[in-house]
Design a protein around this motif. Structure first.
Motif, short mmCIF file in Angstrom:
data_model
loop_
_atom_site.label_atom_id
_atom_site.label_comp_id
_atom_site.label_asym_id
_atom_site.label_seq_id
_atom_site.Cartn_x
_atom_site.Cartn_y
_atom_site.Cartn_z
N LYS A 57 -120.13 36.34 -40.88
CA LYS A 57 -118.82 35.78 -40.58
C LYS A 57 -117.62 36.74 -40.75
N GLU A 58 -118.02 37.43 -41.82
CA GLU A 58 -116.89 38.20 -42.57
C GLU A 58 -117.41 39.36 -43.25
N LYS A 59 -116.83 40.56 -42.93
CA LYS A 59 -117.10 41.96 -43.65
C LYS A 59 -115.97 42.87 -43.48
N GLY A 60 -115.58 43.31 -44.68
CA GLY A 60 -114.27 44.08 -44.75
C GLY A 60 -112.98 43.30 -44.05
N GLY A 61 -113.02 42.07 -44.17
CA GLY A 61 -111.63 41.53 -43.84
C GLY A 61 -111.88 40.92 -42.43
N GLN A 62 -112.86 41.38 -41.82
CA GLN A 62 -112.68 41.01 -40.21
C GLN A 62 -113.97 40.14 -40.05
N LYS A 63 -113.78 39.35 -39.11
CA LYS A 63 -114.71 38.27 -38.39
C LYS A 63 -116.04 39.10 -37.65
N VAL A 67 -118.37 42.36 -29.38
CA VAL A 67 -117.19 43.25 -29.05
C VAL A 67 -116.32 42.93 -27.82
N VAL A 68 -115.14 42.72 -28.19
CA VAL A 68 -114.37 42.28 -27.21
C VAL A 68 -113.22 43.25 -26.79
N ALA A 69 -113.41 44.01 -25.73
CA ALA A 69 -112.48 45.07 -25.48
C ALA A 69 -111.11 44.44 -25.07
N GLY A 139 -107.84 47.53 -48.37
CA GLY A 139 -107.22 46.72 -47.47
C GLY A 139 -107.65 46.57 -46.17
N THR A 140 -106.87 45.85 -45.24
CA THR A 140 -107.12 45.26 -44.11
C THR A 140 -106.03 45.60 -43.09
N GLY A 141 -105.05 46.29 -43.59
CA GLY A 141 -103.77 46.56 -42.62
C GLY A 141 -104.05 47.36 -41.31
N SER A 142 -104.82 48.41 -41.52
CA SER A 142 -105.06 49.29 -40.21
C SER A 142 -105.91 48.26 -39.40
N LEU A 143 -107.10 47.32 -39.64
CA LEU A 143 -107.81 46.83 -38.75
C LEU A 143 -106.63 45.53 -38.26
N ARG A 144 -105.99 44.89 -39.11
CA ARG A 144 -105.24 44.02 -38.48
C ARG A 144 -103.98 44.27 -37.63
N ALA A 145 -103.74 45.46 -37.89
CA ALA A 145 -102.51 45.97 -37.01
C ALA A 145 -103.27 46.51 -35.45
N ALA A 146 -104.33 46.96 -35.49
CA ALA A 146 -105.13 47.62 -34.55
C ALA A 146 -105.51 46.59 -33.55
N ASN A 147 -105.88 45.29 -34.32
CA ASN A 147 -106.36 44.19 -33.30
C ASN A 147 -105.05 43.57 -32.84
N ASP A 208 -111.54 42.49 -33.44
CA ASP A 208 -111.90 42.94 -34.55
C ASP A 208 -113.19 43.95 -34.49
N SER A 209 -113.92 43.60 -33.71
CA SER A 209 -115.51 44.29 -33.73
C SER A 209 -115.12 45.30 -32.50
N TRP A 210 -114.05 45.25 -31.76
CA TRP A 210 -113.82 46.27 -30.84
C TRP A 210 -113.22 47.45 -31.70
N VAL A 211 -112.24 47.08 -32.81
CA VAL A 211 -111.56 48.17 -33.47
C VAL A 211 -112.87 48.83 -34.49
N ASN A 212 -113.67 48.10 -34.87
CA ASN A 212 -114.72 48.65 -35.94
C ASN A 212 -115.68 49.50 -34.93
N LYS A 213 -115.96 49.12 -33.78
CA LYS A 213 -116.62 50.05 -33.01
C LYS A 213 -116.26 51.18 -32.63
N SER A 214 -114.63 51.28 -32.31
CA SER A 214 -113.85 52.45 -32.23
C SER A 214 -113.93 53.45 -33.12
N HIS A 215 -113.85 52.85 -34.35
CA HIS A 215 -113.78 53.38 -35.63
C HIS A 215 -115.05 54.26 -35.94
N LYS A 216 -116.30 53.90 -35.50
CA LYS A 216 -117.61 54.39 -35.55
C LYS A 216 -117.49 55.36 -34.78
N ALA A 217 -116.84 55.40 -33.59
CA ALA A 217 -116.87 56.35 -32.60
C ALA A 217 -116.33 57.53 -33.03
N PHE A 218 -114.98 57.21 -33.70
CA PHE A 218 -114.23 58.20 -34.35
C PHE A 218 -114.90 59.05 -35.48
#
Length: 257
Positions: A57-63, A67-69, A139-147, A208-218
């Motif tokens: 359900k949760e890892k690193g602050g995100q559910k 992946v929902v673009a 923290g999770t500010g980058s993730l939350r703001a990106a979402n 959230d999952s979309w942001v994490n996928k983008s980060h992995k691509a980075f």
């Protein structure tokens, strides 16, 4: 003599009764031990199940979840949020972290020029959102703001909300953007954005999952930091001679050429 035999028989009977009692007690003890072992195994399985479920359900602050673009996302794996016309002769690719002060500095310096070139149809910008600062400082500010920015894209308000987030960016060490209530409050600065649908998207961590996928691509792209700003495959942010005026000249030359 008879009394003696009777005494011995009585003693044997008592001993036999005690043995039967002991056998019964041993049987009950074995039953309890086996029963307790089963409960422990089931309990352990239950704990493992709960831990696994929570990990899912949760890892690193995100559910965790599918992946929902965001609406209108383009490019490989739909990881780019486009701003501008598809037919623009030049495309600027920006990898950014909304919690990153260097990204804010780039925005402040280049925003008027970027808006002008986009509005004139000469430039399209593909934004890729990452969470580098979360990993570096916690923290999770980058993730939350990106979402939240992706949620604004769903509402057709990405560019305006993007500008608002940078205008109100906290200090790098201040994880203020981790607060969904703060992000929703800032959406009030964008006309028509603060709706129940936007609020739900932010609170649910829809992207959230979309942001994490983008980060992995980075990370997979071998980039070293944010912002990474590519024009024609070249990182112009690393070009010490680059200025907003020079970028404008390059984009206009491409539009006329």
């Amino acid at each position: 003599m008879s009394d003696n035999r009777d005494g011995k028989r009585t003693a044997r009977d008592r001993l036999a009764v005690e043995r039967e009692k002991q056998k019964a007690a041993d049987k009950r003890r074995r039953t309890l031990i086996v029963g307790a072992s089963v409960v422990c195994v089931l309990g352990l399985a239950a704990v493992i199940g709960v831990l696994a479920a929570n990990a899912g359900k949760e890892k690193g602050g995100q559910k965790a979840g599918p992946v929902v673009a965001p609406s209108g996302a383009q490019g490989k794996d739909s990881l780019a949020i486009p701003v501008g016309k598809d037919g623009a002769k030049s495309t600027l690719t920006v990898w950014e972290d909304l919690r990153c002060p260097a990204c804010q500095a780039f925005e402040v310096a280049y925003r008027p020029t970027l808006h002008e070139l986009v509005d004139s149809g000469k430039l399209r910008i593909d934004y890729h959102l990452v969470r580098l600062i979360d990993g570096n400082l916690g923290g999770t500010g980058s993730l939350r703001a990106a979402n939240a920015a992706a949620c604004a894209q769903d509402a057709g308000r990405f560019r305006d909300y993007h500008d608002v987030l940078y205008a109100n960016q906290p200090k790098e060490t201040d994880d203020a953007f981790s607060d969904n209530a703060k992000l929703i409050e800032l959406s009030g600065k964008v006309s028509g954005l603060n709706t129940p649908a936007f609020q739900k998207c932010v609170k649910d961590g829809t992207h959230d999952s979309w942001v994490n996928k983008s980060h992995k691509a980075f990370q997979g792209g071998g980039f070293t930091g944010t912002p990474t700003v590519l024009l024609g495959g070249k990182n112009i942010y690393q070009d010490q001679t680059m200025t907003p005026a020079k970028l404008k000249q390059m984009v206009e030359a491409a539009a006329h050429g």
